[in-house]
Write an enzyme that holds these catalytic residues in place. Structure first.
Site, PDB file in Angstrom:
ATOM      1  CB  THR A 136      75.522  63.224  55.527  1.00 23.69           C
ATOM      2  OG1 THR A 136      75.831  64.215  56.514  1.00 23.69           O
ATOM      3  CG2 THR A 136      76.397  63.445  54.302  1.00 23.69           C
ATOM      4  CB  VAL A 178      70.691  65.087  63.069  1.00 21.91           C
ATOM      5  CG1 VAL A 178      70.067  66.278  62.350  1.00 21.91           C
ATOM      6  CG2 VAL A 178      69.640  64.350  63.898  1.00 21.91           C
ATOM      7  CB  CYS A 179      73.332  67.401  59.906  1.00 25.19           C
ATOM      8  SG  CYS A 179      74.115  68.615  58.821  1.00 25.19           S
ATOM      9  CB  SER A 180      78.110  66.594  59.826  1.00 19.47           C
ATOM     10  OG  SER A 180      77.956  67.335  61.021  1.00 19.47           O
TER      11      SER A 180
END
Length: 339
Positions: free
Chosen positions: A133, A113-115
């Site tokens: 990302t 998730v995300c970074s």
């Protein structure tokens, strides 16, 4: 995952947490999988940390862990690797990287998730794979890990057993996709409705990144052209007009654009105009005709085509999604306000 329904078997979801983890990166997916159990899913979620201790998130809240990462003996059906603001420090944590590799090695599907994508990339799990990302960091992901094929506009990307998602709440989108894969669209739809979220949100990440991608140039004459377009998107910015402004030939200007911005003059102008239209749609009451005229598109149809091409949504849909939460248009009692 092979796409087959798991039947009555309980699916194991492991979420790896660490100090500084972003709270919603963890709770979003956990909420999806646990909510799915109310509608026919069978998930068992476990939270693990490096040493089994609770961690403090980037929001300052505490998340408890069920066990240490090296105590996980059974393979996971899904491994969730969330992100955190301090990802540059996290990817240098050898113990954490070893935990990511070991847990992923026995998981049927590993999802960031995300970074969290940086953690997977640093662990070597995204080499040669497509990934995404948060829109702020897609360029940095590609530069830092050139073997990763970054898709900057995707909400989430699946490449084999690896999944990566965009910023923060996109972990919910990714988790809903997994629920649909495991238990079918009806279960995923029920979870989405229960959580009051899109089962599949419209458009991609680029609709969130207003003016974030305007390039910088080392060439003074090109900077003048770029600035002129950004300052007045509705003006005449044909290739000939921009070349005259720069004092160079159209061919030379095109070459400068390619070398300095990795795009064409026409595409740059259209992107700036789209971003200018986004601002007008978010903040004003102008009609589509006025927005199109002020931003240089000329007609609502040209504006609509450009929005769909760049953002994957129409101008009307963008205005509906991003202008307001709608709270000002609700009566006090319907907005949950009393007395």
């Amino acid at each position: 995952m092979n796409g087959n329904r798991p039947g009555t078997r309980t699916l194991r979801v492991t979420v790896l947490v660490f100090p500084g983890v972003r709270l919603l990166d963890v709770t979003g997916p956990v909420e999806v999988f646990t909510s799915a159990n109310e509608f026919g899913g069978r998930y068992r979620v476990q939270i693990v940390s490096e040493d089994g201790a609770a961690v403090i998130t980037s929001a300052g809240t505490c998340i408890g862990a069920d066990r240490a990462a090296d105590e996980v003996r059974e393979p996971s059906d899904v491994l969730i690797v969330p992100g955190g603001p301090e990802w540059e420090t996290l990817i240098k944590d050898d113990v954490l990287m070893d935990a990511v590799r070991r847990l992923s090695g026995t998981a049927a599907c590993t999802a960031s998730v995300c970074s969290g994508a940086f953690l997977l990339a640093a662990a070597g799990l995204l080499d040669g794979r497509r990934a995404t990302t948060h829109w702020r960091f897609t360029r940095r992901l590609g530069l830092r890990f050139p073997s990763v094929r970054v898709e900057p506009d995707a909400i989430f990307v699946r490449d084999g057993t690896m999944m990566t998602s965009a910023g923060v709440s996109s972990g919910i989108d990714l988790s809903l996709a997994l629920v649909e894969e495991h238990y079918g669209a009806a279960v995923a739809r029920a979870v989405a409705k229960d959580m009051v979220v899109f089962m599949q949100r419209p458009g991609g990440q680029s609709q969130f990144s207003v003016r974030s991608q305007i390039p910088h140039s080392r060439q003074e004459l090109l900077r003048r052209v770029l600035d002129a377009v950004a300052e007045d998107p509705g003006a005449n910015h044909s290739l000939a007009a921009m070349a005259r402004r720069a004092g160079v030939s159209a061919r030379h200007l095109t070459r400068l654009f390619h070398e300095e911005t990795e795009t064409t003059p026409a595409r740059y102008v259209e992107q700036v105009r789209v971003e200018a239209a986004q601002v007008l749609l978010e903040t004003g009451d102008d009609s589509m005709e006025v927005v199109a005229r002020r931003t240089g598109f000329g007609s609502p149809e040209s504006l609509r085509r450009a929005f769909v091409r760049h953002l994957g949504v129409t101008p009307g849909a963008f205005r509906t999604c991003f202008r307001t939460t709608g709270v000002r248009h609700k009566a006090p009692e319907s907005a949950g306000v009393s007395g």
